[in-house]
Design an enzyme around this catalytic site. Structure first.
Site, mmCIF file in Angstrom:
data_model
loop_
_atom_site.group_PDB
_atom_site.id
_atom_site.type_symbol
_atom_site.label_atom_id
_atom_site.label_comp_id
_atom_site.label_asym_id
_atom_site.label_seq_id
_atom_site.Cartn_x
_atom_site.Cartn_y
_atom_site.Cartn_z
ATOM 1 N N ASP A 19 9.464 4.679 0.270
ATOM 2 C CA ASP A 19 10.025 5.788 -0.537
ATOM 3 C C ASP A 19 10.019 7.228 0.060
ATOM 4 O O ASP A 19 9.684 7.425 1.233
ATOM 5 C CB ASP A 19 9.144 5.330 -2.045
ATOM 6 N N THR A 50 0.447 6.690 0.629
ATOM 7 C CA THR A 50 -0.756 6.402 0.878
ATOM 8 C C THR A 50 -0.843 4.875 1.723
ATOM 9 O O THR A 50 -1.716 4.675 2.876
ATOM 10 C CB THR A 50 -1.730 5.860 0.494
ATOM 11 N N HIS A 53 -8.210 -18.820 12.796
ATOM 12 C CA HIS A 53 -7.416 -18.004 11.669
ATOM 13 C C HIS A 53 -6.536 -18.966 11.050
ATOM 14 O O HIS A 53 -6.209 -18.310 9.811
ATOM 15 C CB HIS A 53 -7.298 -16.680 13.293
ATOM 16 N N HIS A 90 -5.529 -11.995 14.053
ATOM 17 C CA HIS A 90 -6.432 -12.335 13.438
ATOM 18 C C HIS A 90 -5.945 -12.681 11.964
ATOM 19 O O HIS A 90 -5.863 -13.850 11.086
ATOM 20 C CB HIS A 90 -7.793 -11.565 12.822
ATOM 21 N N CYS A 102 4.731 4.201 2.400
ATOM 22 C CA CYS A 102 5.007 5.278 1.006
ATOM 23 C C CYS A 102 3.976 6.472 1.497
ATOM 24 O O CYS A 102 3.538 6.479 2.652
ATOM 25 C CB CYS A 102 4.871 3.890 -0.009
HETATM 26 C C1 RB5 Z 1 4.414 8.369 -4.504
HETATM 27 O O1 RB5 Z 1 4.404 10.304 -5.116
HETATM 28 C C2 RB5 Z 1 3.222 7.447 -4.522
HETATM 29 O O2 RB5 Z 1 2.937 7.041 -4.933
HETATM 30 C C3 RB5 Z 1 3.725 6.594 -3.838
HETATM 31 O O3 RB5 Z 1 4.403 7.602 -2.066
HETATM 32 C C4 RB5 Z 1 2.380 5.907 -3.137
HETATM 33 O O4 RB5 Z 1 1.639 6.213 -1.896
HETATM 34 C C5 RB5 Z 1 1.608 4.817 -3.586
HETATM 35 O O5 RB5 Z 1 0.920 4.076 -3.013
#
Ligand code: RB5
Length: 144
Positions: free
Chosen positions: A7, A65, A131, A96, A63
């Site tokens: 994203d 995180t 596994h 695993h 994304c």
């Molecule tokens: C976008 O701002 C953010 O929420 C997205 O990139 C992501 O980190 C969601 O898990």
């Protein structure tokens, strides 16, 4: 052929990982996003996860995180998406968990760690054995 997507929160890192993949001679398809404009990560996660499941290949999702991407990708049958943070988690996601998608965060992971994780993820093999029994139990939860 592997599939990559992000994203807006992962866009910059995705572009750097694409350069790395080209240098390594890894064939890939970029399923978006194609700019830093805000978009919804589940759309990209679904596209990459569907392609990976249909072609029995591997994917990379980024994304902010990595959390949203991994949650969304794991809703697709046959997908084992691992949110990784370092070389160790990337290695064991393959050995695993037989992960077929790696997720990480563009806002939480530096480019050198990301490149290292991608290299490990693409190189390491599933160990099978005990596994495999565990992976099969996960597949059973999906009704496979
Ligand atoms: C976008 O701002 C953010 O929420 C997205 O990139 C992501 O980190 C969601 O898990």
């Amino acid at each position: 052929m592997i599939f990559i997507g992000s994203d807006h929160g992962g866009f910059e890192l995705k572009e750097k990982i694409k350069v790395f993949l080209r240098e390594k001679g890894v064939e890939f398809e970029d399923l978006g996003t194609f700019s830093e404009e805000s978009c919804d990560y589940p759309d990209i996660a679904e596209s990459v996860a569907q392609k990976v499941a249909q072609t029995d290949s591997k994917g990379i999702l980024i994304c902010g995180t990595g959390i949203g991407m991994s949650i969304a990708a794991n809703k697709v049958k046959g997908i084992r998406c691992a949110l990784c943070h370092d070389a160790y988690t990337a290695e064991y996601a393959r050995k695993h968990n037989n992960a077929n998608i790696i997720a990480f965060g563009g806002r939480t992971t530096g480019v050198e760690i990301a490149k290292q994780m991608v290299e490990i993820f693409l190189r390491e093999e599933f160990e099978g054995g005990r596994h495999k029994r565990r992976i099969d139990k996960i597949a059973k939860m999906e009704g496979v």
